[in-house]
Design a protein around this motif. Sequence first.
Motif, PDB file in Angstrom:
ATOM      1  N   VAL A   1       0.896  -1.138   0.044  1.00  0.00           N
ATOM      2  CA  VAL A   1       0.044   0.025   0.144  1.00  0.00           C
ATOM      3  C   VAL A   1       0.807   1.250   0.053  1.00  0.00           C
ATOM      4  O   VAL A   1       2.063   1.292   0.298  1.00  0.00           O
ATOM      5  N   THR A   2       0.173   2.371  -0.542  1.00  0.00           N
ATOM      6  CA  THR A   2       0.795   3.678  -0.256  1.00  0.00           C
ATOM      7  C   THR A   2      -0.288   4.587   0.324  1.00  0.00           C
ATOM      8  O   THR A   2      -1.366   4.432  -0.018  1.00  0.00           O
ATOM      9  N   ALA A   3       0.234   5.463   1.131  1.00  0.00           N
ATOM     10  CA  ALA A   3      -0.699   6.338   1.733  1.00  0.00           C
ATOM     11  C   ALA A   3      -0.072   7.834   1.756  1.00  0.00           C
ATOM     12  O   ALA A   3       1.261   8.069   1.770  1.00  0.00           O
ATOM     13  N   PHE A   4      -0.869   8.741   1.156  1.00  0.00           N
ATOM     14  CA  PHE A   4      -0.529  10.069   0.884  1.00  0.00           C
ATOM     15  C   PHE A   4      -1.473  11.067   1.092  1.00  0.00           C
ATOM     16  O   PHE A   4      -2.698  10.892   1.322  1.00  0.00           O
ATOM     17  N   ILE A   5      -0.896  12.325   1.389  1.00  0.00           N
ATOM     18  CA  ILE A   5      -1.999  13.605   1.464  1.00  0.00           C
ATOM     19  C   ILE A   5      -2.692  13.622   0.298  1.00  0.00           C
ATOM     20  O   ILE A   5      -2.029  13.798  -0.557  1.00  0.00           O
ATOM     21  N   ALA A   6      -4.088  13.913   0.297  1.00  0.00           N
ATOM     22  CA  ALA A   6      -4.707  13.971  -0.739  1.00  0.00           C
ATOM     23  C   ALA A   6      -4.832  15.588  -1.269  1.00  0.00           C
ATOM     24  O   ALA A   6      -4.161  16.177  -0.415  1.00  0.00           O
ATOM     25  N   SER A   7      -4.865  15.621  -2.412  1.00  0.00           N
ATOM     26  CA  SER A   7      -4.558  16.902  -3.223  1.00  0.00           C
ATOM     27  C   SER A   7      -5.974  17.765  -3.102  1.00  0.00           C
ATOM     28  O   SER A   7      -6.078  18.854  -3.323  1.00  0.00           O
ATOM     29  N   LYS A   8      -6.955  17.104  -2.824  1.00  0.00           N
ATOM     30  CA  LYS A   8      -8.340  17.984  -2.588  1.00  0.00           C
ATOM     31  C   LYS A   8      -8.675  17.656  -0.971  1.00  0.00           C
ATOM     32  O   LYS A   8      -8.586  16.609  -0.489  1.00  0.00           O
ATOM     33  N   TRP A   9      -8.936  18.898  -0.683  1.00  0.00           N
ATOM     34  CA  TRP A   9      -9.275  19.215   0.999  1.00  0.00           C
ATOM     35  C   TRP A   9     -10.454  19.481   1.170  1.00  0.00           C
ATOM     36  O   TRP A   9     -11.188  20.539   0.291  1.00  0.00           O
ATOM     37  N   TRP A  10     -11.223  19.568   2.293  1.00  0.00           N
ATOM     38  CA  TRP A  10     -12.301  20.069   2.657  1.00  0.00           C
ATOM     39  C   TRP A  10     -11.987  21.238   3.823  1.00  0.00           C
ATOM     40  O   TRP A  10     -11.059  20.933   4.520  1.00  0.00           O
ATOM     41  N   PRO A  11     -12.934  22.043   3.627  1.00  0.00           N
ATOM     42  CA  PRO A  11     -12.197  23.238   4.519  1.00  0.00           C
ATOM     43  C   PRO A  11     -11.766  23.216   6.090  1.00  0.00           C
ATOM     44  O   PRO A  11     -11.017  23.741   6.489  1.00  0.00           O
ATOM     45  N   ASN A  12     -12.528  22.288   6.692  1.00  0.00           N
ATOM     46  CA  ASN A  12     -12.217  22.206   8.071  1.00  0.00           C
ATOM     47  C   ASN A  12     -11.542  20.794   8.296  1.00  0.00           C
ATOM     48  O   ASN A  12     -11.589  20.280   9.685  1.00  0.00           O
ATOM     49  N   ASN A  13     -11.193  20.097   7.272  1.00  0.00           N
ATOM     50  CA  ASN A  13     -10.394  18.661   7.507  1.00  0.00           C
ATOM     51  C   ASN A  13      -9.250  18.800   6.591  1.00  0.00           C
ATOM     52  O   ASN A  13      -9.073  17.726   5.978  1.00  0.00           O
ATOM     53  N   LYS A  14      -8.351  19.720   6.838  1.00  0.00           N
ATOM     54  CA  LYS A  14      -7.320  19.794   5.971  1.00  0.00           C
ATOM     55  C   LYS A  14      -6.112  18.509   6.325  1.00  0.00           C
ATOM     56  O   LYS A  14      -6.117  18.042   7.452  1.00  0.00           O
ATOM     57  N   GLY A  15      -5.535  18.069   5.275  1.00  0.00           N
ATOM     58  CA  GLY A  15      -4.591  17.246   5.394  1.00  0.00           C
ATOM     59  C   GLY A  15      -5.136  15.693   5.487  1.00  0.00           C
ATOM     60  O   GLY A  15      -4.627  14.947   6.095  1.00  0.00           O
ATOM     61  N   HIS A  16      -6.211  15.615   4.944  1.00  0.00           N
ATOM     62  CA  HIS A  16      -6.720  14.181   4.822  1.00  0.00           C
ATOM     63  C   HIS A  16      -5.880  13.157   3.987  1.00  0.00           C
ATOM     64  O   HIS A  16      -4.986  13.754   3.109  1.00  0.00           O
ATOM     65  N   VAL A  17      -5.958  12.054   4.337  1.00  0.00           N
ATOM     66  CA  VAL A  17      -4.958  11.006   3.665  1.00  0.00           C
ATOM     67  C   VAL A  17      -5.846  10.038   2.882  1.00  0.00           C
ATOM     68  O   VAL A  17      -6.982   9.726   3.235  1.00  0.00           O
ATOM     69  N   LEU A  18      -5.319   9.552   1.482  1.00  0.00           N
ATOM     70  CA  LEU A  18      -5.774   8.283   0.821  1.00  0.00           C
ATOM     71  C   LEU A  18      -4.786   7.437   1.045  1.00  0.00           C
ATOM     72  O   LEU A  18      -3.752   7.546   0.998  1.00  0.00           O
ATOM     73  N   VAL A  19      -5.389   6.261   1.010  1.00  0.00           N
ATOM     74  CA  VAL A  19      -4.679   4.841   1.225  1.00  0.00           C
ATOM     75  C   VAL A  19      -5.017   4.046   0.129  1.00  0.00           C
ATOM     76  O   VAL A  19      -6.189   3.946  -0.317  1.00  0.00           O
ATOM     77  N   VAL A  20      -4.184   3.922  -0.963  1.00  0.00           N
ATOM     78  CA  VAL A  20      -4.442   3.065  -1.987  1.00  0.00           C
ATOM     79  C   VAL A  20      -3.471   1.659  -2.040  1.00  0.00           C
ATOM     80  O   VAL A  20      -2.416   1.459  -1.443  1.00  0.00           O
ATOM     81  N   PRO A  21      -4.044   0.601  -2.736  1.00  0.00           N
ATOM     82  CA  PRO A  21      -3.292  -0.659  -2.970  1.00  0.00           C
ATOM     83  C   PRO A  21      -2.298  -0.190  -3.907  1.00  0.00           C
ATOM     84  O   PRO A  21      -2.366   0.463  -4.930  1.00  0.00           O
ATOM     85  N   ASN A  22      -0.960  -0.671  -3.860  1.00  0.00           N
ATOM     86  CA  ASN A  22      -0.012  -0.590  -5.012  1.00  0.00           C
ATOM     87  C   ASN A  22      -0.619  -1.399  -6.290  1.00  0.00           C
ATOM     88  O   ASN A  22      -0.073  -0.757  -7.307  1.00  0.00           O
ATOM     89  N   GLU A  23      -0.939  -2.309  -6.176  1.00  0.00           N
ATOM     90  CA  GLU A  23      -1.441  -3.107  -7.055  1.00  0.00           C
ATOM     91  C   GLU A  23      -2.824  -2.337  -7.591  1.00  0.00           C
ATOM     92  O   GLU A  23      -3.574  -1.937  -6.835  1.00  0.00           O
TER      93      GLU A  23
END
Length: 166
Positions: free
Chosen positions: A50-72
């Motif tokens: 897996v890879t986890a990263f800061i999402a490029s799209k944010w919600w105004p009161n929830n900055k810095g949310h993360v996406l977790v994706v499978p590498n495959e």
Amino acid sequence: MKLRQMAGEMNVYSHKPEGYECPFCRIVSGIEKNNKGTKQIDIIYQNKYVTAFIASKWWPNNKGHVLVVPNEHFENIYELTSEMAAEIHRAAQMTAFAMKNTYECDGVSTRQHNEPAGNQDVWHYHLHVYPRYENDNLYLTKGSYTEPDERPFYAEKLRSWIQENV
């Protein structure tokens, strides 16, 4: 599981357009585009699954949310193996602990979408991990895209905590 095999063989639940270039596969493989999208510095955790990263799209009161994706590449939950689901949730739990300890958020929400009617808009399975705060109105606000220089602050906080605690 027979149902997953049937769906995969017949591609019944696939909605990606012909010639789709997956942005999450690009991130996993280390390729960056010269745009506002995710950069390698946004990655907070990566292993062989897996890879986890800061999402490029944010919600105004929830900055810095993360996406977790499978590498495959798995397009959606219908293709995802149970073993990969476990790896994704391990990374999501680790991210939740990192958020609680560095963002000082009041809680954490996870969210995952499948197919157009389910609001999926990137054709690679991904799990959102949101920092939550009292009265943050996450589900009543709209997200917007960030500038690449806004994300490293959040990525470094989470990455540092993970490196020290995992």
